[in-house]
Design an enzyme around this catalytic site. Structure first.
Site, short mmCIF file in Angstrom:
data_model
loop_
_atom_site.label_atom_id
_atom_site.label_comp_id
_atom_site.label_asym_id
_atom_site.label_seq_id
_atom_site.Cartn_x
_atom_site.Cartn_y
_atom_site.Cartn_z
CB SER A 117 -0.93 -0.54 0.88
OG SER A 117 -1.68 1.01 1.21
N GLY B 233 7.33 -2.97 -1.42
CA GLY B 233 6.94 -1.13 -1.14
C GLY B 233 8.02 -0.28 -1.97
CB THR B 234 11.06 1.57 -0.35
OG1 THR B 234 10.37 1.90 1.50
CG2 THR B 234 11.84 2.40 -1.26
CE LYS C 289 2.11 -2.20 5.94
NZ LYS C 289 1.76 -1.51 4.60
N GLY D 290 8.74 -5.83 4.40
CA GLY D 290 9.79 -4.46 5.40
C GLY D 290 11.11 -4.48 4.35
CG ASN E 233 -2.20 2.32 7.17
OD1 ASN E 233 -1.93 1.70 8.49
ND2 ASN E 233 -2.03 2.72 6.87
CB CYS F 289 -1.05 5.80 8.89
SG CYS F 289 -0.19 7.32 9.06
C1 DHB Z 1 2.10 6.68 5.95
C2 DHB Z 1 1.01 5.69 6.08
C3 DHB Z 1 1.85 4.37 6.46
O1 DHB Z 1 0.83 3.31 6.92
C4 DHB Z 1 3.11 4.42 6.19
O2 DHB Z 1 3.74 2.95 6.63
C5 DHB Z 1 3.71 5.81 6.61
C6 DHB Z 1 3.35 6.80 5.79
C7 DHB Z 1 1.33 7.57 4.86
O3 DHB Z 1 0.12 7.59 4.82
O4 DHB Z 1 1.29 8.44 5.50
#
Ligand code: DHB
Length: 314
Positions: free
Chosen positions: A21, A265-266, A165, A243, A127, A130
């Site tokens: 996500s 992800g990244t 998550k 991760g 989520n 965040c």
């Molecule tokens: C955001 C949300 C997340 O769950 C995360 O790990 C990093 C950033 C966000 O939208 O700011």
């Protein structure tokens, strides 16, 4: 050929590699660059009931050891998602998991209920972690009763996979996974970002507008592996490892540790087709070793529990 598919409840994923996500938008932006049908599943950017602008800039900074972000859950809101994005996602031919973020338990329920009326959403990732918003976010994710309540309230609203998550920014992540399991959650994603900070010594200001942000990327892989190890020991429901995964080898490390699936992800920002490459690499690695099903390597870690420090508090 090694079997790569994986069933989670009502969903048959064609492989065990999902895009995480917030790192893949709603799939449409990269459709020209990636054969989306070869991805195990697409997890959408978090959806809230109303559109959100997110945090003011600056919201992303690259550090020597990972990406820090403070997006603040910027998203188009669930109604526009249904109108503008879901029709495309339905055509892609891969599983679609809607990620939901909210600032109240009622809002989580409303968003899920709206999506539940639509065709083309195969499951949900919640989520609760965040790091970049005041209301909701880590308030929920760092409270075991809150995580339990959210799971309990959402569970009756869907028979599709309900994935929660989890944040690593807690003392014992396994307790949170147990709460999800006991309230009927189908799986947990481990881990969301770690809280981090970067400082500009010239202006003497933090780089991010919110001071702190979420750290992701290869720097967090060893942390994520340890958290997956901890959670896998604590629950029977599947763990989705996330991760710092960049390569098939990274993904295999999570699978061996016990993750049933993984999320990338990244690395999507660097290499938009990395999930496809990783899925192919996992299949090739297994095939070369005569592994019949990728599932056969899941949890095959040879670790002696008697010498593991982590096991002592589980
Ligand atoms: C955001 C949300 C997340 O769950 C995360 O790990 C990093 C950033 C966000 O939208 O700011």
């Amino acid at each position: 050929m090694t079997t790569t598919s994986y069933r989670l409840g009502s969903v048959e994923f064609k492989n065990r590699v999902l895009v995480a996500s917030g790192t893949f938008g709603y799939g449409d932006e990269v459709a020209d660059l990636v054969d989306l049908s070869q991805i195990g599943g697409i997890i959408t950017k978090s959806l809230s009931l109303k559109p959100r602008d997110g945090n003011p800039p600056r919201r992303i900074i690259e550090t020597a050891s990972g990406m820090l972000n403070s997006i603040g859950l910027a998203n188009i809101g669930v109604h526009r998602f249904i109108e503008e994005k879901l029709p495309f996602l339905r055509t892609v031919g891969t599983a679609v998991i809607a990620n939901i973020a909210a600032s109240s338990v009622d809002e989580y329920c409303s968003v899920l209920a709206l999506l539940e009326e639509q065709k083309g959403v195969d499951g949900y990732e919640i989520n609760v972690s965040c790091p970049n918003v005041r209301e909701g976010g880590l308030n929920f994710g760092t409270s075991c009763p809150a995580v339990a309540e959210i799971t309990r309230r959402l569970r009756p609203l869907t028979s599709k996979p309900l994935i929660v998550k989890l944040t690593p920014n807690v003392t014992h992540i396994a307790e949170f996974a147990r709460a999800v399991e006991s309230e009927g959650g189908d799986a947990v994603s481990v881990i969301n970002t770690l809280i981090g900070m970067a400082v500009d010594i010239n202006s003497r200001r933090p780089f991010l507008s919110t001071v702190t942000g979420g750290l992701s990327g290869p720097a967090i892989k060893p942390v994520a592996l340890a958290k997956v190890y901890e959670v896998v020991k604590a629950v029977k429901i599947p763990v989705i490892g996330i991760g710092g995964i960049r390569t098939a080898q990274d993904a295999l490390e999570f699978l061996v540790t016990g993750a049933a699936m993984v999320q990338v992800g990244t690395q999507n920002f660097v290499q938009p087709d990395c999930a496809v490459k990783i899925a192919a690499g996992i299949a090739e690695w297994c095939n070369e070793r005569g592994v019949k099903d990728v599932g056969d390597i899941v949890g095959s870690l040879k670790a002696d529990a008697s010498v593991s420090i982590l096991d002592s508090w589980l």
